[in-house]
Design an enzyme around this catalytic site. Sequence first.
Site, PDB file in Angstrom:
ATOM      1  N   ARG A  55      12.544 -38.471   4.490  1.00 21.32           N
ATOM      2  CA  ARG A  55      11.810 -37.064   4.560  1.00 21.32           C
ATOM      3  C   ARG A  55      10.452 -36.893   4.535  1.00 21.32           C
ATOM      4  O   ARG A  55       9.831 -35.934   5.374  1.00 21.32           O
ATOM      5  CB  ARG A  55      12.394 -36.197   3.266  1.00 21.32           C
ATOM      6  CG  ARG A  55      12.242 -36.599   1.916  1.00 21.32           C
ATOM      7  CD  ARG A  55      13.311 -36.503   1.257  1.00 21.32           C
ATOM      8  NE  ARG A  55      14.316 -37.755   1.068  1.00 21.32           N
ATOM      9  CZ  ARG A  55      15.571 -37.448   0.999  1.00 21.32           C
ATOM     10  NH1 ARG A  55      16.226 -36.494   0.985  1.00 21.32           N
ATOM     11  NH2 ARG A  55      16.139 -38.875   1.124  1.00 21.32           N
ATOM     12  N   THR A  56       9.703 -37.878   3.864  1.00 19.75           N
ATOM     13  CA  THR A  56       8.167 -37.710   3.971  1.00 19.75           C
ATOM     14  C   THR A  56       7.851 -37.951   5.361  1.00 19.75           C
ATOM     15  O   THR A  56       6.901 -36.993   5.570  1.00 19.75           O
ATOM     16  CB  THR A  56       7.579 -38.677   2.845  1.00 19.75           C
ATOM     17  OG1 THR A  56       8.301 -38.549   1.719  1.00 19.75           O
ATOM     18  CG2 THR A  56       6.214 -38.389   2.608  1.00 19.75           C
ATOM     19  N   LYS A  83       3.315 -59.147  11.710  1.00 18.82           N
ATOM     20  CA  LYS A  83       2.633 -60.525  12.268  1.00 18.82           C
ATOM     21  C   LYS A  83       1.689 -61.088  11.411  1.00 18.82           C
ATOM     22  O   LYS A  83       0.863 -62.208  11.724  1.00 18.82           O
ATOM     23  CB  LYS A  83       2.187 -60.369  13.908  1.00 18.82           C
ATOM     24  CG  LYS A  83       3.229 -60.042  14.722  1.00 18.82           C
ATOM     25  CD  LYS A  83       2.477 -59.902  15.924  1.00 18.82           C
ATOM     26  CE  LYS A  83       3.479 -59.173  17.120  1.00 18.82           C
ATOM     27  NZ  LYS A  83       2.392 -58.895  18.244  1.00 18.82           N
ATOM     28  N   ARG A 105       1.650 -44.356   3.806  1.00 14.70           N
ATOM     29  CA  ARG A 105       2.453 -44.642   2.604  1.00 14.70           C
ATOM     30  C   ARG A 105       2.390 -46.291   2.513  1.00 14.70           C
ATOM     31  O   ARG A 105       2.501 -47.076   3.621  1.00 14.70           O
ATOM     32  CB  ARG A 105       3.884 -44.273   2.865  1.00 14.70           C
ATOM     33  CG  ARG A 105       4.893 -44.922   1.872  1.00 14.70           C
ATOM     34  CD  ARG A 105       6.195 -44.263   2.032  1.00 14.70           C
ATOM     35  NE  ARG A 105       6.390 -43.040   1.374  1.00 14.70           N
ATOM     36  CZ  ARG A 105       7.273 -42.312   0.862  1.00 14.70           C
ATOM     37  NH1 ARG A 105       8.692 -43.210   0.998  1.00 14.70           N
ATOM     38  NH2 ARG A 105       7.171 -41.362   0.354  1.00 14.70           N
ATOM     39  N   HIS A 133       1.902 -39.648  -5.488  1.00 19.08           N
ATOM     40  CA  HIS A 133       2.636 -38.905  -4.149  1.00 19.08           C
ATOM     41  C   HIS A 133       2.237 -37.466  -4.346  1.00 19.08           C
ATOM     42  O   HIS A 133       3.141 -36.693  -4.608  1.00 19.08           O
ATOM     43  CB  HIS A 133       3.984 -39.338  -4.304  1.00 19.08           C
ATOM     44  CG  HIS A 133       4.903 -39.091  -3.064  1.00 19.08           C
ATOM     45  ND1 HIS A 133       4.205 -38.535  -1.903  1.00 19.08           N
ATOM     46  CD2 HIS A 133       6.251 -39.025  -2.890  1.00 19.08           C
ATOM     47  CE1 HIS A 133       5.264 -38.221  -0.906  1.00 19.08           C
ATOM     48  NE2 HIS A 133       6.666 -38.541  -1.433  1.00 19.08           N
TER      49      HIS A 133
END
Length: 317
Positions: A55-56, A83, A105, A133
Amino acid sequence: MRKHLLSIDDLSADDMQTIFETAAEMHDVQRRDVKKLPALRGRTVINLFFEDSTRTRSSFEIAGKWLSADVINLSAKGSSASKGESLRDTVLTVTAMGVDGLVIRHSASGAAQQVSEWVSCPIINAGDGTHEHPTQALLDAYTLQRTLGSLEGRHVAIVGDLTHSRVFRSNVKSLVKLGAQVTAVAPPTLMPSGVATWSKEAGFTTAYDLDEVLAGAHGSVDAVMMLRVQRERMSGAYFPSAREYTVGYGLTRERLGTLREGAPILHPGPMNRGLEIAADAADAAQSVILDQVSAGVAVRMSVLYHLLAGPTEGVTP
Ligand code: NCD
């Protein structure tokens, strides 16, 4: 309002109300057939997600697109981070392309703050480890305000895996700032260490017995926020079995029956149905879980608008 949104500490109660007022206007746009506003036309926003999200991430993407920004999604899987590129190099690379805002995030607490020291564009923290958050807390407070009216003097119980929850840390700050009373409920093993001093400083109370809290031991409960048991952040056993967790701390059908009629039930998602929340509670008429999701888009539109367009630039909604 500050340039970045890294923590709820970046916002005053007035800033939050300003964000909510714009979000309410954005919420109306969300219900239109044609949802585009030109406010961020020509601006580019990158969603940089080093942790999984449903959702975020989609909510930031939709929010940016409805404001006419160009939105690019990058995730760790599929980017050069897998990588071995460092966070600093990844961030400097994408910002060198000329981006106007970065939504990030990351599993490391403090990552968003760190990134904000490396680049010059606004940074929005979409969850950093177990730290914060902020947009989740904003959409939670916005949803609660729409359901309960002002949060002044309202009592919110936040229940669950508090140790691992950035949603909890941001919510305590925002709810207390808005005048709410917060009781944090968790088993002793999932109560953050040092909570005794922290709760005194931050102005919330803690409890280990959910039934006592719901029965009004700390004052009658106006809303319950259930938090997910975050198994992916647990390295050992924090409770004997899922069944025991549910018996002690789940919002079961029986506990649902003890809530005040209409008291909103929140959960940031993703839910472990049957563990911290029973299907009867998640789908109850008083559940506002899907309202939180829809508010998420409006609140993120508002945040992007205030940070990237500024109140005087762009086009008012
Ligand atoms: C939360 C998160 O990622 O911090 N989810 C979300 O953003 N809606 C909570 C969680 O993962 O339990």
